[in-house]
Design an enzyme around this catalytic site. Structure first.
Site, mmCIF file in Angstrom:
data_model
loop_
_atom_site.group_PDB
_atom_site.id
_atom_site.type_symbol
_atom_site.label_atom_id
_atom_site.label_comp_id
_atom_site.label_asym_id
_atom_site.label_seq_id
_atom_site.Cartn_x
_atom_site.Cartn_y
_atom_site.Cartn_z
ATOM 1 N N GLY A 246 0.796 -1.217 -0.002
ATOM 2 C CA GLY A 246 0.054 0.160 0.155
ATOM 3 C C GLY A 246 0.900 1.196 -0.107
ATOM 4 N N ASN A 640 7.131 -8.875 17.288
ATOM 5 C CA ASN A 640 7.871 -10.065 16.580
ATOM 6 C C ASN A 640 9.068 -9.368 15.734
ATOM 7 O OD1 ASN A 640 8.470 -11.590 14.516
ATOM 8 N ND2 ASN A 640 6.374 -12.531 14.383
ATOM 9 N N GLU A 714 7.846 2.727 8.661
ATOM 10 C CA GLU A 714 8.338 4.000 7.980
ATOM 11 C C GLU A 714 9.661 4.453 8.127
ATOM 12 O OE1 GLU A 714 4.611 6.438 6.536
ATOM 13 O OE2 GLU A 714 4.278 5.255 8.578
#
Ligand SMILES: Cc1cc2nc3c(=O)[nH]c(=O)nc-3n(C[C@H](O)[C@H](O)[C@H](O)COP(=O)(O)OP(=O)(O)OC[C@H]3O[C@@H](n4cnc5c(N)ncnc54)[C@H](O)[C@@H]3O)c2cc1C
Ligand code: SF4
Ligand code: FES
Ligand code: FES
Lengths: 748, 352, 165
Positions: A246, A640, A714
């Site tokens: 995306g 994780n 990001e």
């Protein structure tokens, strides 16, 4: 993970903090994961948009007859025949919606704008039908260069961000500086280019519509589509179990999908629309170009006396999304005075939008090069210089950071990279083949937004749980990390937790963007899980037949599917037993979660990192290879590590791309993008990425949210762009001030 | 893509006869043709499938040591043919530096020769392009032309030929075998592609309906086996077309160059054989000075066609580098990054 | 004009009645045979998402015309696993986290299978990177991909060695 490390197929334990492999892994490696365009309801038609080849003007004719005559073509939608919408597409749709181009008239506002939609029985027929429309235009001169566009003072930048930040007296700071550095930097228009093109399969049933589409913001989109189609939001269902990437481009409503949905309604048959790669260079957002100026005042001790960062950010002629580039300077380095500001420029392009690290990516690119130039001007090592200007509290406000392990990032990153002993001057290092070698660094910074989100956690009679939130997995690993968070809250093994996500009928999981999804949806799941456990405890502690009866204020703890009395571990009972005795089939916990406003008010909240790059440059031919990238990042609690490492890698590769590859090449005579494909719009390929390392610096943040999670998606791109540019300078002596770096920049 | 008739001939003469109908095009692997049909640049009404024609998929060694390569041999099959790679290493390296493994597995030898320019204006049907629509103009001329030609161009067209394979072929005197309505003929590869002049639409020497049936490399080209390289500058490490490239082949006896070959890629509408440069090297010692002088000859007539003056200097430098690498000797094994400057050997840099 | 094309797809012989010669192998698989595991990223040979094996060789199915494939053997991502048992390349991709969004993954995996068959990479990571460069991953999973290919290649070689012994 290094290539030498032995690979193991063992399970890695069972709870938050563990590097579990992806839950959707098997689906993805077998081709069974369904992306939007994989759907094929019975009777489906294919839609293809025809797009404008001029950037400004009017369409004067379309050869609809020729198109209709092509075998298989069912319908052609043009401005003359487009069915009405319930919302004016020239009005912005709150909160984040843009004006969209949906054949409201014959005006062309940018190249690649949809000008018609062709619907046919086969993809081949629809594609050729669109090619046969042979549009004629009345073209006006396009404005796509910095000298062509209208300038304006923007009321906001990014998504409602402040266009200006100021504290202290910048001019006074510059006046008293021992030296002032003034530099210009240019970043180009870039396109998201997720591997999965934008797509929709729309199927109406009366005034209900089912939309299979990649979507980063399910609930918000349902509301927007409902407004356009004049139906209640609950009549719109969006399925988006997987997104093929995306990067911000699938969070916002775009015109082409609206047209396809309209066609499905009008023709009473399901319709599929998939944009071609070329068509993605226009109506579905991009990162606007920037022209940035930095002015840095320096005293004799190598400290900033003032920092001025201005960005001229491009947007479209008809709507506003300005890359908030200058804001990248507002929270990083200590300076007694700072001014960051933006000017807008209107160009005949599609409206830009958020693209991975909007603002931070392009702003950090300029800032980190400028800081490197400042270090060089002071004769200081770039790392020392950054430590010398370390912000202990938020510059300007003086607020404490909720957590900031940037010093540790610098130290660990430098150690692992082997930064010590780096020569200060450029052109000092060669490898055995005679290539110039350079080392550079950059600081990474990204805010930690938090979106309101909802979730439901159902404990089932067999002691397992179903947790639900309408989130989106676009590769960040939401399916896996969110299940781990829920499992922790529920005191269960992740294997015992079933996660449902990716469909709008579930509780609103918020937006998968701004690197805030795991934190936002995760907090909601955590709270829903806790709510279910609280209800379960209530049942047990009030039940005289339970070993936990009367635990009262002392409380119980949920672990491995059992509740334990806190002060007496020998007294415990399994969830299944508690439910069975109470005669309950299930217990449903729910939560609406958002960040504690008081904590947000009192703290500055950011993820931090330090990126170190080694480049090799052919001294004669100018070809560059990033031979090593080491990033150390501190982003709160890591749910994780395997997935987080992958996110950092992805971000760092985007940094390589920004520094060396990506640029939309516009012919300013026509306003057309001349490399609107994947052959000439370069993004890195495998051979460009020989070595990456990501170090996960532990960081405990009690303020960001109850689960301590910041964002990781990001930040990797910030810092990296500068690190590479600075390494190129260190190798060659050539300062990079325009991205991407080209061969001719290096050979001079 | 427009509708078309699909024709699968059984032999070469059927194919040639079918192709003689106007609007026909031969279909090999389709990696270039289908792409151009999808974007509307090519709109043939008949496709003549030549993938099944018998006898075109063989690599045949001639008694004299030359080789004849059928037009349908796939790029990867030729590049990985052990004897071929040993005998003509620069050709193998050029093949492996082109496109991607998948594309090379499909792409044919004939199709590679025939691939069209990557000029963005040629690919954009809304632009004026003399090559696509004769007489319409050339929008590249004052447009985005950083990567366009620096030699052999005209005001009518400044495009380059994108093939890597053809560059060492030109250097090594390859010959193209054709079969058409008028029968068989052959022409040197060097004459196969045409400079634009006033008729850029005439891209090759192929007559209508003529079919490439094979490509030959002469036995004497094998003399360079020990000292031959292809070098390609790209804007990413792989899967990109050349910015400039060079094929260099030397025969060195007792420290003296007895024969030299040099051709440059991506600077003209055809692979650019540098005969004067070659002549200057014959009898010279393989020194930096000699190579620099040769490169100077190779680019003597170069002039920018737009924002691409840097390509002249780059072409000069890559010529020198390719000659240096050739002089150092053909690598024992194919480099991991074929044709990349990053798989060079120590001490090769020459300018800085 | 209707063409009748025989293909073997994932081991199954199929006869395809083609009413339109324009259909590419990719669109045939996805739109007409409901084999949607193979993905379209560019439709122009520029990304590798559509990689499948034709007669055992990896190619870009978007630039391959079905009409010219009569008699070919096609293997797609759907035909790789043996029931529930993943192919070693698939297992290695999961273990090395060789994907994120998963969209390029079927193409990457088929490309890796082709690469291992071709046998030109040896155990050299640089060769693997070069030979996997025809598959773009916008998410940036390259390091995991390279690792997965090397690991799978080893596993497959070991297995072969054991079977031979
Ligand atoms: C993304 C991408 C990247 C690429 N990168 C490179 C690169 O880096 N370097 C490079 O050199 N190439 C590159 N290529 C081009 C590739 O090499 C060509 O597409 C390929 O060689 C064409 O071969 P084909 O068999 O597919 O030809 P086709 O597409 O089938 O045919 C091409 C043309 O040749 C004609 N033709 C084919 N065979 C014959 C024949 N025997 N006789 C007469 N006419 C014939 C056809 O009619 C058609 O006009 C790239 C291609 C793509 C799509
Ligand atoms: S350079 Fe040649 S191919 Fe390109 S637009 Fe001009 S005429 Fe056409
Ligand atoms: S879809 Fe075939 S290569 Fe991109
Ligand atoms: S995993 Fe998303 S493109 Fe590769």
């Amino acid at each position: 993970m290094s290539l030498d490390a032995p690979s193991t197929n063992a399970r890695y334990g069972s709870n938050a903090g563990q590097p579990l492999t992806r839950r959707d892994g098997v689906l993805k490696v077998t081709g069974r994961a369904t992306y939007a365009a994989d759907n094929h309801p019975d009777g489906m038609l294919y839609a293809v948009t025809a797009v404008s080849r001029i950037a400004r003007g009017r369409v004067t004719s379309l050869d609809v007859e020729a198109t209709k005559a092509h075998p298989g073509v069912v319908e052609v939608m043009t401005p003359a025949s487009r069915p009405p919408l319930a919302h004016d597409p020239d009005e912005k749709m709150p909160p984040f919606g843009f004006r969209i181009e949906v054949l409201q008239d014959s005006t062309v506002r940018y190249a690649n704008q949809p000008i018609a939609l062709v619907i046919a029985e086969t993809l081949e027929a629809a594609t050729e039908g669109a090619a046969l429309l042979n549009p004629q235009y009345d073209a006006d001169e396009p404005r796509t260069g910095i000298d062509d566009g209208l300038r304006f003072d923007p009321p906001a930048v990014g998504v409602g961000g402040p266009p200006k930040a100021a504290f202290g007296d910048v001019e006074a700071g510059l006046a008293k500086a021992a030296q002032v550095l003034e530099r210009d930097y240019v970043t180009p228009a870039q396109y998201h280019n997720a591997m999965e093109p934008h797509a929709v399969v729309a199927e109406w049933d009366g005034d209900h519509v089912m939309l299979d589409m990649p979507n980063q913001a399910l609930a918000m989109s349902c509301a927007s589509y409902a407004t356009y189609f004049g139906i209640p939001p609950e009549n719109v269902t969006i399925r988006s179990p997987f997104l093929g990437g995306g990067f911000g481009s699938k969070a916002i409503i775009n015109g082409p999908q609206i047209l396809a949905i309209l066609a499905a309604r009008a023709l009473k048959r399901p319709v599929k629309l998939v944009l071609s790669r070329a068509q993605m260079y226009g109506p579905v957002g991009h990162r606007g170009g920037t022209w940035q100026k930095l002015r840095i005042g320096l005293n004799n001790d190598g400290q900033l006396t003032a920092l001025h960062h201005k960005s001229i950010s491009a947007t479209s002629s008809f709507d506003d999304f300005l890359e908030p580039a200058a804001n990248a300077s507002t929270h990083l380095y200590a300076s007694p005075a700072l001014l960051s500001e933006h000017e807008g420029i209107r160009l005949d392009t599609g409206t830009p939008g958020p693209m991975r690290a909007p603002g931070e990516a392009s702003g950090s690119a300029a800032l980190e090069v400028a800081i490197d130039e400042a270090a060089d001007a002071c004769g200081m090592d770039p790392l020392d210089f950054r430590l010398h200007n370390y912000a202990e509290t938020e510059p300007g406000s003086g607020r404490p950071f909720s957590s900031k392990a940037l010093r540790e990032c610098y130290a660990e990153g430098a150690k692992r990279f082997g930064w010590a002993g780096r020569p200060l001057a450029s052109r000092q290092m060669r490898d055995k083949n005679g290539f110039l070698v350079g080392w550079g660094m950059g600081t990474a910074l990204f805010p930690c937004p938090h979106f309101p989100a909802e979730a439901r956690a159902t404990l089932r009679a067999d002691g397992t749980a179903l947790v639900e939130t309408a989130g989106a997995d676009m590769g960040q690993g939401a399916w896996t990390a969110l299940a781990q968070i829920a499992a922790e809250a529920l005191g269960l093994d992740p294997e015992q937790v079933e996660l449902h996500s990716g469909i709008s009928t579930l509780p609103d999981g918020g937006i998968a963007g701004g690197s805030g999804h795991t934190a936002s949806a995760g907090l909601a799941l955590n709270n829903a899980g806790k709510d279910a456990i609280a209800q379960l405890s209530e049942l047990a502690t009030n039940d005289p037949a339970s070993p936990l009866f009367g635990a009262g204020n002392i409380g119980v703890e949920a672990r491995a599917g059992r509740l334990y009395r806190r002060d007496d571990e020998t007294r415990s009972e399994s969830y299944a037993e508690i439910l069975a005795r109470a005669g309950r089939r299930e217990i449903v916990g729910t939560a609406k979660a958002s960040r504690d406003p008081a904590a947000a008010e009192a703290h500055a909240m950011f993820s931090h990192g330090a990126v170190f790059a080694e480049v090799k440059v052919d001294p004669d031919l100018g070809q560059i290879r990033v031979t090593r990238l080491v990033g150390a990042f501190a982003a709160g609690r890591i749910i994780n590590p395997r997935l987080v490492e992958s996110q950092y890698f992805g971000g760092m590769i985007w940094g390589v791309s920004f520094a060396l590859h990506e640029e939309a090449i516009i012919d300013h005579r026509t306003g057309r993008i001349m490399n609107a494909d994947l052959a000439e719009y370069h993004v890195p390929i495998n051979a460009d990425i020989p070595s990456l390392e990501a170090i996960l610096i532990p960081e405990n943040d009690p303020f960001v949210n109850a689960i301590g999670v910041k964002g990781v998606g990001e930040i990797g791109i910030t810092g990296t762009v500068g690190a590479i540019a600075n390494a190129i300078w260190h190798a060659t002596g050539v300062r990079v001030r325009k991205f991407p770096v080209r061969l001719e920049d290096i050979i001079g | 893509m427009n509708r078309f008739d699909f024709i699968a001939p059984h032999n070469i003469s059927e194919a040639v006869a079918a192709a003689a109908e106007p609007g026909s095009a031969y279909l090999a692997a389709g990696t270039n043709l289908l792409d151009l049909m999808k974007i509307g640049v090519s709109r043939p009404v008949r496709l003549i499938d030549i993938t099944r024609l018998p006898g075109l998929d063989r690599i045949e060694w001639q008694p004299d040591g030359g080789v004849r390569i059928g037009a349908m041999v796939r790029n990867s099959d030729l590049a990985y043919d052990p004897r071929f790679a040993r005998t003509f290493p620069a050709v193998a390296e050029a093949l492996l530096s082109g496109a991607s493994a998948q594309l090379r597995n499909a792409a044919t030898i004939g199709g590679n020769l025939m691939q069209r320019t990557r000029c963005a204006y040629f690919q954009d049907t809304a632009s004026a392009c003399n090559r696509r629509v004769p007489g319409s103009g050339c929008d590249a001329l004052h447009g985005e032309n950083r990567l366009h030609a620096v030699v052999g161009w005209s005001e009518h067209c400044i495009a380059t030929h994108p093939s890597d394979f053809c560059v060492p072929l030109a250097a090594l005197d390859a010959v193209v075998e054709l079969e058409g309505p008028q029968g068989k003929r052959e022409i040197p590869l060097e004459d196969f592609h045409r400079l634009p002049g006033e008729t850029p639409e005439q891209e090759t020497a192929l007559a209508p309906a003529e079919l490439i049936v094979a490509l030959r490399l002469p036995a004497e080209a094998a003399r360079f086996a020990a000292n031959a390289r292809y070098l390609k500058l790209r804007e990413r490490t792989s899967y990109a077309f050349a910015v400039v490239s060079a094929a260099a082949a030397l025969e060195i006896n007792d420290g003296v160059i007895s024969h030299a070959r040099l051709a440059l890629g991506a600077i003209a509408a055809k692979p650019w054989r540098a005969r004067e440069a070659e002549a200057s090297l014959a009898g010279a010692e393989p020194t930096l000075e000699a190579f620099t002088r040769a490169a100077g000859f190779a680019l003597a007539d170069a002039r920018p066609s737009g924002d691409n003056a840097f390509k002249i200097e780059l072409a000069r430098r890559i010529a020198v580098r390719a000659l240096i690498l050739a002089a150092e000797g053909t690598p024992e094994v194919m480099p991991a990054l074929p044709a990349s400057p990053f798989s060079t050997t120590p001490g090769a840099s020459h300018v800085a | 004009m209707s063409l009748s094309i025989s293909l073997t797809i994932n081991g199954q012989p199929r006869t395809i009645a083609l009413d339109d010669p324009r259909v590419t192998l990719l669109d045939l698989l996805r739109e007409r045979l409901d084999l949607t595991g193979t993905k379209k990223g560019c439709d122009r040979g520029q990304c590798g998402a559509c990689t499948v094996l034709v007669d055992g060789r990896r190619i870009n199915s978007c630039l391959s015309l079905v009409a010219s494939l009569d008699g070919a053997d096609v293997q797609t991502i759907e035909g790789l696993a043996d029931g529930d048992a993943l192919h070693p390349v698939q297992a290695a991709f999961i273990e090395a986290d060789g994907f994120q969004c998963g969209y390029c993954t079927p193409g990457q995996i088929m490309s890796a299978v082709g690469l291992i068959k071709e046998g030109h990479a040896s155990g050299d990571p640089e060769r693997v990177r070069e030979l996997m460069s025809g598959n773009i991953c916008r998410c940036g999973a390259y390091q995991g991909i390279t690792e997965a290919v090397l690991e799978a290649q080893k596993v497959m070689a070991d297995k072969k060695g054991r079977n031979a012994a």
